[in-house]
Enzyme design. Structure first.
Site, PDB file in Angstrom:
ATOM      1  N   HIS A 197       0.691  -1.148  -0.095  1.00 26.00           N
ATOM      2  CA  HIS A 197      -0.144   0.171  -0.053  1.00 26.00           C
ATOM      3  C   HIS A 197       0.794   1.165   0.102  1.00 26.00           C
ATOM      4  O   HIS A 197       1.964   1.554   0.744  1.00 26.00           O
ATOM      5  CB  HIS A 197      -1.051   0.053   1.087  1.00 26.00           C
ATOM      6  N   ASN A 198       0.304   2.167  -0.786  1.00 26.82           N
ATOM      7  CA  ASN A 198       0.986   3.621  -0.755  1.00 26.82           C
ATOM      8  C   ASN A 198       2.288   3.461  -1.543  1.00 26.82           C
ATOM      9  O   ASN A 198       2.868   4.797  -1.527  1.00 26.82           O
ATOM     10  CB  ASN A 198       1.051   4.256   0.719  1.00 26.82           C
TER      11      ASN A 198
END
Length: 347
Positions: free
Chosen positions: A238-239
């Site tokens: 994620h991210n």
């Protein structure tokens, strides 16, 4: 079937003295290509094989043409020319526009007449599909996802809610885009799940291999920029942010919030720690372990090379002794410096 003239026109070059009407049915390796097949020579080490070639046409550099006994097309980069021509011989079955009777498409979906939705696919509410999109059998497209023009989604792919793909993207079989990132807060009695409120945003012309997982962001989106290529069995947490034209080979793992620049390459099984930045034009060889920020372009490597097991075991023992050895060296250096200083005082 295409003609040599078709190939020359596609590449923007001239057929020269070759017969433009020569017909070709496929592409084959230089040593196996027959009179109705195209071959190419990308490196000088293959020039000996070129002399006995039987291909209908060979892509090569102009300085190698004298060694070619068959018709040829002269191009600056034969491998790139081969890549550009390969689509002309692709046996990929043509998609049929429309919705298969065995598929489900919510009534709210904006579905162009040119789009194709295969058997067993599920397209949830508020999805937006571009022109000529192909949704393969068994694909799940979550609520509010957006797919640009000419995207092709192969069987078994899952696109979670809110995922965005630009134009001309390919996602191969059984990849999962937009699953929750690995976000948990420690409790006294276990873990508290952090809802992943971001999504995944993918640019144009991104090619994603089979079995790839790209997690949605915790707050902001996970971002994959234009022209990125991703091989099979890759995990992007994620991210993460992946810059334009970066290439990621099979079994690479990137931990959360990694920021990768443009034109980077990651060879197979590279592992990248989280919350670090990698500059443009950084290149990592196979199984490299990236544990800190990379500020300078260039090639980076790590890992222990293969060795006979007995030798590897001895080296592994010595590796565990390095800390004690380093401390002994520091003490010896200090003693030598002290002795040197005492000798100077006596002079």
């Amino acid at each position: 079937m295409v003609t040599l003239g078709d190939l020359a026109a596609h590449l923007g070059c001239e057929p020269g003295l070759a017969d433009a009407s020569i017909e070709l049915d496929g592409i084959a390796p230089l040593g196996r290509a027959g009179p109705r097949e195209l071959a190419f020579v990308s490196e000088a080490r293959y020039l000996d094989a070129l002399k006995s070639c039987r291909a209908g046409c060979v892509l090569l550099k102009s300085e190698w043409q004298a060694d070619c006994p068959v018709p040829s097309l002269c191009v600056p980069d034969p491998y790139l020319a081969y890549a550009r021509l390969s689509s002309l011989f692709d046996l990929l079955p043509a998609s049929v526009p429309g919705i298969h009777p065995g598929a489900f498409v919510d009534a709210s979906v904006k579905l162009p007449a040119s789009a194709s939705v295969g058997h067993g696919a599920c397209v949830e509410a508020d999805v937006v599909l571009g022109e000529d999109v192909v949704i393969g059998p068994g694909v799940h497209v979550g609520r509010g996802a957006q797919l640009g023009a000419r995207c092709r989604i192969w069987p078994g792919v899952v696109l979670y809610h809110g995922v965005i793909l630009g134009d001309d993207c390919v996602v191969h079989a059984n990849s999962v885009i937009g699953a929750d990132g690995f976000g948990f807060a420690r409790r006294v009695d276990g873990w508290e799940k952090i809802s992943q409120l971001g999504s995944v945003s993918i640019g144009d012309r991104v090619d994603i291999g089979a079995g790839v997982t790209i997690d949605r962001g915790a707050l902001d989106d996970t971002l994959i920029a234009d022209d990125v290529i991703i091989d099979d069995q890759v995990h992007i947490a994620h991210n993460c942010v992946i810059g334009r034209r970066t290439a990621i080979a099979g079994c690479v793992g990137m931990a959360g919030s990694t920021e990768v620049g443009e034109d980077c390459t990651f060879a197979g099984q590279v592992g990248v720690s989280g919350h670090l930045k990698i500059c443009d034009n950084a290149h990592f060889t196979g199984q490299a372990r990236v544990i800190g920020a990379i500020d300078e372009p260039g090639s980076y490597s790590s890992g222990t090379p293969l060795a006979p097991t007995k030798q590897w075991r001895r080296n592994a023992v010595r590796f565990g002794q390095l800390d004690a050895l380093q401390r002994r060296v520091v003490k010896l250096e200090a003693k030598l410096e002290a002795l040197g200083g005492a000798a100077s005082d006596d002079e």
